[in-house]
Structures are given as structure tokens and as C-alpha cells.
Design an enzyme around this catalytic site. Structure first.
Site, PDB file in Angstrom:
ATOM      1  N   CYS A 124       0.812  -1.222   0.000  1.00  0.00           N
ATOM      2  CA  CYS A 124       0.000   0.000   0.000  1.00  0.00           C
ATOM      3  C   CYS A 124       0.841   1.266   0.000  1.00  0.00           C
ATOM      4  O   CYS A 124       0.321   2.367  -0.209  1.00  0.00           O
ATOM      5  CB  CYS A 124      -0.950  -0.010   1.191  1.00  0.00           C
ATOM      6  SG  CYS A 124      -1.852  -1.568   1.336  1.00  0.00           S
ATOM      7  N   HIS A 259      -3.503   6.720   2.216  1.00  0.00           N
ATOM      8  CA  HIS A 259      -3.919   5.427   1.683  1.00  0.00           C
ATOM      9  C   HIS A 259      -5.313   5.111   2.208  1.00  0.00           C
ATOM     10  O   HIS A 259      -5.598   5.278   3.400  1.00  0.00           O
ATOM     11  CB  HIS A 259      -2.909   4.356   2.129  1.00  0.00           C
ATOM     12  CG  HIS A 259      -3.414   2.952   1.992  1.00  0.00           C
ATOM     13  ND1 HIS A 259      -3.998   2.494   0.832  1.00  0.00           N
ATOM     14  CD2 HIS A 259      -3.422   1.918   2.873  1.00  0.00           C
ATOM     15  CE1 HIS A 259      -4.355   1.221   1.014  1.00  0.00           C
ATOM     16  NE2 HIS A 259      -4.011   0.859   2.236  1.00  0.00           N
ATOM     17  N   ASN A 290     -10.448  -0.562  -0.597  1.00  0.00           N
ATOM     18  CA  ASN A 290      -8.998  -0.474  -0.414  1.00  0.00           C
ATOM     19  C   ASN A 290      -8.341  -1.115  -1.633  1.00  0.00           C
ATOM     20  O   ASN A 290      -8.467  -2.320  -1.852  1.00  0.00           O
ATOM     21  CB  ASN A 290      -8.621  -1.212   0.878  1.00  0.00           C
ATOM     22  CG  ASN A 290      -7.123  -1.282   1.127  1.00  0.00           C
ATOM     23  OD1 ASN A 290      -6.314  -1.072   0.229  1.00  0.00           O
ATOM     24  ND2 ASN A 290      -6.742  -1.606   2.342  1.00  0.00           N
TER      25      ASN A 290
END
Length: 334
Positions: A124, A259, A290
Site C-alpha cells: 500500500c 492510503h 482499499n
């Protein structure tokens, strides 16, 4: 021992992000579609994560296809001839072939062949890592223009029965073109890792175990509480450090783009950083989910689409995740 004087390359003093492109999965997947296998509810997912729907890609669409669509938009908007792009960096954890890289195929697809091209796995934090690398490559003269892409098809590495992570994940790609600038457009990156917590989030098993021991196909899973605490407490410090390195105070920011891991983490960050109401906060997770390395550029793209006046303003972006790895920097929005 005498030797001839070696020539080392030098590039421009400054770089900036010239343009951004995005591609989301073609399917909109509501919570209701995922709650059966994890014995949960729409309300539980919303409360815990802030996610209402997430985008996922159909079976025949690969991460490289999403990357191509996002990159073509970014290149077109940049006005840069793709032949001048001599570095292509793709941050991904979901290339289903270990080789060739998505980046090499992508460079050819967008007309940047024979650019230096490589995939990079920093989960990420991958996009933030890619920005740091492109900035350094251009300023040292190793590249003139760079294409940086976060591209993920996480639905290929998800176990629908896994309560820790399955309902979080989406598919998509975000791409930026980076080039020389006559003013500073990318501040120093604060990045690092903590491999001592490697078990907190990552693949449940290996390809060797899948092949030799009949283990399940490797899928993502996490220790939610460990990751949540690490993200909220440790990453807020990293975000503050990135502001310090940039010489910027929170009230000078136009946007905060973390993020998109979890809405509760995003909200807690904003509180810890004491962000004033004037700072736009990316909350793309609500409808995209996500998307790991793709999440920051996707969230940036949406924020600029909805608030074009943010263009030219300063944004603090921070990625963090599996490994555990992290990266943050302040950038001028394209």
C-alpha cells in the site's frame, strides 16, 4: 592508481507531477454481496470501515489492463510525447505472472518502448515509493520523464470467507506522469519499513505450499487490530515528519490524501494532524474500497475531479501497509 575522470549524470533541480489518470474496476460490489461468506452485515462493514460499495474488475480484466487505461489518460493530459517517457514504474502486489513485469508490457502498450520499466512491491506504500524513485531518477539525469502507476486487481488474491480483509478490497489503477519543473513540486519522501511486524498483514501462505502441500491459493489476510494501531499511532508521526521535511504546516495544505485503508484510520489521522477545515480530505474508500498501491492516485484523481480548484495546491500523501512499509511526501497537485 590513476583513472580517467568518470562522467556522472545530473538532471533538473526540480520535478513535479504533471497529470493524473485513473481506472476503476467495471463492477460495483455492494456490502450485501459479500456478507454471507463472512457471516456479517452491511451495518458492521460500514461502521468498521466506512465502505458502502467497492469497485472490482471482471474476470477477464487484469491489473495490466487497468494500468493501461489509467496511463493513457495521464499521458494524454500531460501533453508529453510518450516516446519521451524513459522510466515506467508500476507499484503492484497483484501481477499474476512473476515475470514479465506489468511495467514492461505497459511501456510498450502506451508507446514508451524502450523505456526502463520495472514492477515494485511495496504494497500500500507502493505509489509513494514510486513517486520517490521517479523524482530521484529525473533529478539525477537517469530519466527525463517517468510514468508512475499503482495498479491492483486484489479480487484475484482474496478469500471471500476471510473476515479480516475480504470485504475491504477493490480493483483499480492510478497513474501519473512526472517531469522536470521550474519550481519544487515533490518534497523529500519519508519512507521506511518494519519487517518485525511482517506477519501483521500479507499472504496467508506461499506458492510453494500451494504447489507442494495442497495449501489454499495464496490470499491476503491481516491482524486488523495490530495494523489499525500501527497505522494510527506510528503513521501519524511519519505524516508529521513529511510535513517537517517539506517545510509546510498543516494549514498550508490544500489536501490530505492518505492510503484508503479504512475510514476510521483516515478520520483519526486528520484529528492527530490537527488539520483545519480548509484541508480537503480524500475519502474515496467509501465507494472504491482499499486498492492497495492504487489507492492514493485513485483518491487524488477523484478529489481533483470533484474539486478542480485544488489543482496547484499542496497535498500530503501517505501510504502504509504489508511488510510493514510506509512512505509519505508533500506534492503539488497537478
Amino acid at each position: 592508481m590513476s583513472h580517467p575522470t568518470l562522467q556522472q549524470s545530473h538532471g533538473p533541480q526540480y520535478t513535479r507531477i504533471l497529470s493524473i489518470g485513473a481506472a476503476r474496476g467495471d463492477l460495483v460490489v455492494p456490502n450485501e454481496d459479500l456478507i454471507g461468506p463472512i457471516n456479517s452485515s452491511d451495518e458492521w462493514i460500514r461502521q468498521r470501515t466506512g465502505i458502502i460499495t467497492r469497485t472490482r474488475a471482471s474476470r477477464g480484466i487484469l491489473a495490466v489492463d487497468l494500468a493501461t487505461e489509467a496511463s493513457k489518460e495521464a499521458i494524454e493530459k500531460s501533453g508529453v510525447d510518450p516516446k519521451l517517457i524513459d522510466a515506467v514504474i508500476v507499484a503492484t502486489v497483484s501481477n499474476v505472472q512473476q515475470t514479465p513485469s506489468i511495467a514492461a508490457v505497459l511501456a510498450d502498450r502506451v508507446g514508451a518502448n524502450p523505456a526502463a520499466a520495472y514492477d515494485m512491491n511495496a504494497a500500500c506504500a507502493g505509489y509513494a515509493y514510486g513517486i520517490a524513485q521517479a523524482d530521484a531518477l529525473i533529478r539525477t539525469g537517469a530519466a527525463h520523464y517517468a510514468l508512475v502507476v499503482g495498479a491492483e486487481k486484489l479480487s484475484d488474491v482474496v478469500d471471500p470467507t476471510d473476515r479480516t480483509i475480504s470485504f475491504l478490497l477493490g480493483d483499480g489503477a492510478g497513474a501519473v506522469v512526472i517531469g522536470p519543473s521550474d519550481y519544487p513540486g515533490i518534497a523529500k519522501t519519508v519512507w521506511g519499513s518494519d519487517g518485525s511486524k511482517a506477519d501483521a498483514v500479507g499472504m496467508g501462505n506461499t506458492l510453494l505450499e500451494y504447489r507442494d502441500e495442497g495449501a489454499p491459493w495464496p490470499t491476503l489476510r491481516q491482524e486488523g487490530q495490530t495494523v489499525f494501531r500501527w497505522a494510527v499511532w506510528e503513521m501519524a508521526k511519519v505524516a508529521k515528519q513529511a510535513l517537517d521535511e517539506a517545510g509546510v504546516s498543516p494549514d498550508q495544505l490544500a489536501a490530505f490524501i492518505p492510503h484508503q485503508a479504512n475510514m476510521r484510520i483516515v478520520d483519526e489521522f486528520a484529528k492527530q494532524l490537527k488539520l483545519p477545515d480548509t484541508v480537503a480530505i480524500a475519502r474515496d474508500i467509501e465507494t472504491t474500497g482499499n486498492t492497495s498501491a492504487a489507492s492514493i492516485p485513485l483518491a487524488t484523481h477523484r478529489l481533483l475531479q470533484e474539486n478542480p480548484e485544488l489543482s496547484g495546491g499542496l497535498a500530503l500523501q501517505i501510504g502504509f501497509g504489508a511488510g510493514l512499509v510506509f512512505g509519505a511526501q508533500v506534492v503539488v497537485l497537478p
